[in-house]
Design an enzyme around this catalytic site. Structure first.
Site, mmCIF file in Angstrom:
data_model
loop_
_atom_site.group_PDB
_atom_site.id
_atom_site.type_symbol
_atom_site.label_atom_id
_atom_site.label_comp_id
_atom_site.label_asym_id
_atom_site.label_seq_id
_atom_site.Cartn_x
_atom_site.Cartn_y
_atom_site.Cartn_z
ATOM 1 N NE ARG A 15 40.319 44.917 54.849
ATOM 2 C CZ ARG A 15 40.225 44.843 53.523
ATOM 3 N NH1 ARG A 15 39.053 44.554 52.964
ATOM 4 N NH2 ARG A 15 41.287 45.028 52.758
ATOM 5 C CE LYS A 75 44.327 43.432 49.878
ATOM 6 N NZ LYS A 75 43.469 43.587 48.674
ATOM 7 C CE1 TYR A 94 37.519 39.830 48.369
ATOM 8 C CE2 TYR A 94 38.200 40.606 50.542
ATOM 9 C CZ TYR A 94 37.205 40.402 49.590
ATOM 10 O OH TYR A 94 35.921 40.763 49.873
ATOM 11 C CG HIS A 96 42.459 41.164 44.068
ATOM 12 N ND1 HIS A 96 41.275 41.339 43.378
ATOM 13 C CD2 HIS A 96 42.170 41.423 45.367
ATOM 14 C CE1 HIS A 96 40.320 41.706 44.216
ATOM 15 N NE2 HIS A 96 40.836 41.741 45.439
ATOM 16 C CD GLU A 118 40.312 37.499 44.145
ATOM 17 O OE1 GLU A 118 41.378 37.202 43.578
ATOM 18 O OE2 GLU A 118 40.155 37.419 45.389
ATOM 19 C CG ASP A 270 42.651 45.205 45.179
ATOM 20 O OD1 ASP A 270 43.805 45.408 45.582
ATOM 21 O OD2 ASP A 270 41.655 45.291 45.906
#
Length: 372
Positions: A15, A75, A94, A96, A118, A270
């Site tokens: 991505r 990520k 993101y 996490h 998130e 995650d």
């Protein structure tokens, strides 16, 4: 503002933070965008497509991070990327963090401002930047689960939809949110016998209205989970506590009681995973067998369908990127409490209470950190 888009380096992650269409929008608003060479060529967005809309192409990640005031990724940054961050720089991706102490400490030490997709909220209390990938992961979970049930993959050799004269497979979805609902939708489409477990009666009523004759709903109790999981062919963990570590709802002892060759897909990995036997895996080695049960615990599931995921994520993130670039990150988070909720790390402090609590780190409220 100068916005940087590095190439993702997590295993089998294809991505990209911004599509050419998003870059065009940003450039039209007067911003400059630098994209790492080859960042999205594998999903059909060559460097020429970025140049055509006004981006400049940098040879490597070091050049992107050095130039950018705002870094937009997909990520969480890997250790080598964390080393490139600097005080005053903004990272939007993101994260996490609740399940990753090492990354959190690295970001705190960097002095950068880190806003996590998130934990950004909206007026309805939803998570608009997590939702697109939850939709993808939920739909994928049944697809990969069905594949893992095939005998050559280590599964019991069960066809989820069954055939005339043979019962369909049993799918249990723990969590009826965005990911769980999408998992249920696909499982129903497969022709499986589907049960969704959730602690919200209101959500169970909504699911009953969506699928009135096609699935069963159960209120979440230890007893309900135990009875449903033991009889399941495929268990999908789709629970979420925003910003916090996922609760362990399926114990090792319960996994031990499942039929050999059953499959568990942990979408919550995650955030640490919701099965006691879960541990993170990659697309290179997506599964392992524990207590006779096949586990699929890939931490970046949507990366397997990278083009679809990139387009879906870009639709959700672009308005926030425009706000961060147009107002400056301070102005943007002060004007929008929902974007402020995404602030996880700033100037050496953890600024999300659930993250700090999960990791036992000092918490400073976002507004206090901004004032300091």
């Amino acid at each position: 503002m100068k916005i940087g888009v590095p190439k993702e380096i997590k295993t089998h992650e294809y991505r990209v933070g911004l599509t050419p269409a998003a870059v065009r929008e940003l450039v039209s608003h007067g911003h400059a965008v630098v994209v790492q060479q080859g960042a999205a060529v594998s999903i059909g967005f060559p460097d020429e497509a970025y140049r055509a809309v006004g981006a400049t192409i940098a040879p490597d990640a070091e050049a992107v991070f050095a130039e950018a005031e705002l870094v937009v990724k997909v990520k969480e940054p890997q250790p080598g990327e964390i080393a490139l961050l600097r005080p005053g720089q903004v990272l939007f991706t993101y994260l996490h963090l609740a399940a990753d102490r090492e990354q959190t400490l690295g970001l705190v030490a960097s002095g950068a401002t880190c806003i996590a997709y998130e934990t950004v909220t909206d007026a309805r209390g939803s998570l608009p930047l997590l939702a697109p990938m939850s939709e993808v992961a939920g739909r994928m979970s049944v697809q990969v689960g069905a594949h893992c049930l095939e005998r050559e993959q280590g599964g019991a050799g069960v066809l989820l939809g069954g055939v005339p004269g043979v019962p369909s497979g049993r799918v249990v979805v723990i969590g009826g949110g965005v990911a769980g609902t999408n998992a249920a939708r696909v499982a129903v489409g497969f022709g499986a016998t589907v049960t969704v477990i959730d602690k919200s009666l209101q959500r169970l009523r909504e699911l009953d209205d969506l699928f009135p004759t096609q699935l069963h709903t159960l209120f979440s109790t230890t007893d309900a989970i135990e009875h449903a999981v033991v009889d399941a062919d495929l268990v999908i963990g789709a629970v979420l506590v925003p910003g916090a570590a996922a609760p362990k709802l399926v114990s090792r002892e319960l996994v031990r009681q499942m039929r050999p060759g059953s499959v568990m897909v942990d979408i919550a990995i995650d955030q640490g995973g919701c099965f006691e036997t879960s541990r993170p895996t990659t697309h290179a080695r997506p599964t392992y067998v524990e207590e006779g049960v096949v586990h699929y615990c890939v931490t970046n599931m949507p990366g397997a369908v990278a083009r679809t995921s990139t387009l879906a994520l870009g639709n959700a993130t672009l308005p926030f990127v425009l706000a961060l670039a147009g107002k400056g990150w301070r102005g943007a988070v002060q004007a929008d409490p929902h974007l402020l909720a995404g602030l996880n790390v700033h100037a050496g402090f953890v600024t999300h209470e659930a993250v700090a609590g999960a990791l036992g780190l000092e918490f400073r409220s976002p507004l206090e950190a901004l004032a300091a």
